[in-house]
Structures are given as C-alpha cells and as structure tokens.
Design a protein around this motif. Structure first.
Motif, PDB file in Angstrom:
ATOM      1  N   GLY A  59       0.275   0.162  -5.318  1.00  0.00           N
ATOM      2  CA  GLY A  59       0.891  -0.779  -6.149  1.00  0.00           C
ATOM      3  C   GLY A  59       0.909  -0.350  -7.496  1.00  0.00           C
ATOM      4  O   GLY A  59       1.472  -1.010  -8.447  1.00  0.00           O
ATOM      5  N   GLU A  60       0.472   0.798  -8.104  1.00  0.00           N
ATOM      6  CA  GLU A  60       0.310   1.348  -9.361  1.00  0.00           C
ATOM      7  C   GLU A  60       0.379   2.646  -9.749  1.00  0.00           C
ATOM      8  O   GLU A  60       0.434   3.575  -8.579  1.00  0.00           O
ATOM      9  N   ALA A  61       1.091   3.296 -10.675  1.00  0.00           N
ATOM     10  CA  ALA A  61       1.312   4.556 -10.872  1.00  0.00           C
ATOM     11  C   ALA A  61       1.168   4.969 -12.287  1.00  0.00           C
ATOM     12  O   ALA A  61       1.468   3.985 -13.161  1.00  0.00           O
ATOM     13  N   CYS A  62       0.757   6.272 -12.803  1.00  0.00           N
ATOM     14  CA  CYS A  62       0.691   6.438 -13.959  1.00  0.00           C
ATOM     15  C   CYS A  62       1.777   7.687 -14.172  1.00  0.00           C
ATOM     16  O   CYS A  62       2.621   7.849 -13.221  1.00  0.00           O
ATOM     17  N   VAL A  63       2.155   8.049 -15.552  1.00  0.00           N
ATOM     18  CA  VAL A  63       3.275   9.146 -15.798  1.00  0.00           C
ATOM     19  C   VAL A  63       3.001  10.282 -14.691  1.00  0.00           C
ATOM     20  O   VAL A  63       3.937  11.005 -14.176  1.00  0.00           O
ATOM     21  N   CYS A  64       1.783  10.576 -14.662  1.00  0.00           N
ATOM     22  CA  CYS A  64       1.273  11.773 -13.929  1.00  0.00           C
ATOM     23  C   CYS A  64       1.852  11.691 -12.351  1.00  0.00           C
ATOM     24  O   CYS A  64       1.802  12.538 -11.756  1.00  0.00           O
ATOM     25  N   ASP A  65       2.087  10.534 -11.991  1.00  0.00           N
ATOM     26  CA  ASP A  65       2.329  10.312 -10.408  1.00  0.00           C
ATOM     27  C   ASP A  65       4.049  10.251 -10.460  1.00  0.00           C
ATOM     28  O   ASP A  65       4.370  10.406  -9.281  1.00  0.00           O
ATOM     29  N   ILE A  66       4.606  10.159 -11.527  1.00  0.00           N
ATOM     30  CA  ILE A  66       6.062   9.827 -11.441  1.00  0.00           C
ATOM     31  C   ILE A  66       6.680  11.492 -10.856  1.00  0.00           C
ATOM     32  O   ILE A  66       6.543  12.416 -11.719  1.00  0.00           O
TER      33      ILE A  66
END
Lengths: 118, 118
Positions: A59-66
C-alpha cells in the motif's frame, strides 16, 4: 494507570470529505473541501500515480517504485506533492526516499460520497 | 416472435469509468477517461450543482430548480454543460426547460473505483 502505555487505538481519522452526494446539496464549505480532492484526481498522470501507489504491494510506494507514466521524475514528484497537499496521500521519508501511501479513510470516504443513499 | 415487442431490458449501461483504483495501475486510456470526470467535479460550484441534482426529488432538476450557488444562471448552465460533457449528467428538454439527472451508473461506478479491493 501507572506507567502502562495506552494501547494503540484504531485510527478513527477525520473523514476528509463529504456526505453522499445524492443525500442533500453540499454546503459551500463541503464543496470547497471536496473539490480540492477531485481536482487533484482530475489529471490523468496524477490519477495513474494514485492508482500505482494504491495498488502497490504494502500500500505504499516511493518515486523509485513508480513505473513509467510518461513524465520526468521531478514532474512525478511535483504531482505526488499535489496529491499530498490535497489530502489524498501521506508521505514519510525513510533514508533516501519518500514513501507515499493513500491517506487513511480517503478511499472509503470518496466511495461513501458516491454510494447511493436510501 | 411475430409482432410481440421485446421486453424492455434492464439497462446495462457501459461503465463510464474504471476498476478499483487500488487493484492495479490504471492504463493511460482508463486514466484519461476517468480524469475527465474528476476534473469536472474538481470545481466547488459544479460539485454543488451535481449534488443538488443528485439529491433533488425524482433525481432530476432543471436550472429553474437550482437554488443559489453564487453564480449567474448562464454560468450555472455552462457548468451543467461541462458536467454533461464529462458524462456525469444526462439532459432532456421538456418544454421550456432542460432537465438534468445523474447519468446511470455514474454513482456506482465511481463508488466502485474507491471501494477497497480484496
């Protein structure tokens, strides 16, 4: 009592938005508050970012995951900031990255706005 | 057969929008289509008009039914047109007035987008 810590309560966070839209006319204040959220979602790139974060593992993501949404990383960061300012995402810095997640109760609150009332 | 008219089918209108936003990332096409609806709702006056129509007796209203939202009647008409173009309202002229109602399945469809998936 004594030194016992209070048990963590289930978060009953403030509903960020509005009553069912077909229940009664929104007040000007409710409309102002709610329109901010819809305006933030009224952009295809922001909507894709929102759904990438909402559907990401944990349920979470950082810019690196986008994964690619057709804009540069600074633009991604800019849009994420807009979503956060609209109360749709929360963020937390951990090490190098800022992790975003959908703000608690946002999904339920918007779903409730559109659930047909009795 | 013969001249028997087909029974009216329950309207299974096309879902105007998207899967649950936390199920998987939206495709660019889904995001484009859905953002149009949110953009239309991302304005406080349009949101008040939408909720006035959605909550009006009989589920429909004409400009003559709209109570004060702080803008002129031509501006109200302009905003109603925007909501219609976004697929949120349908309209029907009856005599002097155009009557607006929330497009079938719009409420359910948006509610579904925000219902937390399993």
């Amino acid at each position: 009592m004594s030194n016992a810590k209070a048990l963590p309560l289930i978060e009953t966070d403030v509903t960020p938005c509005c009553p069912p839209l077909d229940e009664r006319p929104l007040t000007p204040e409710e409309a102002e508050r709610t329109a901010v959220m819809f305006k933030a979602l009224g952009d295809p790139v922001r909507l894709r970012l929102f759904s990438q974060i909402a559907s990401h593992a944990g349920g979470e993501a950082c810019v690196c995951d986008i994964s690619d949404v057709g804009v540069s990383q600074p633009t991604v960061s800019h849009h994420l900031k807009k979503l956060r300012e609209a109360g749709l995402l929360t963020s937390e810095r951990r090490g190098t990255w800022v992790y975003y997640r959908v703000a608690p109760s946002v999904m339920a609150s918007i779903a409730r706005s559109f659930s047909v009332s009795g």
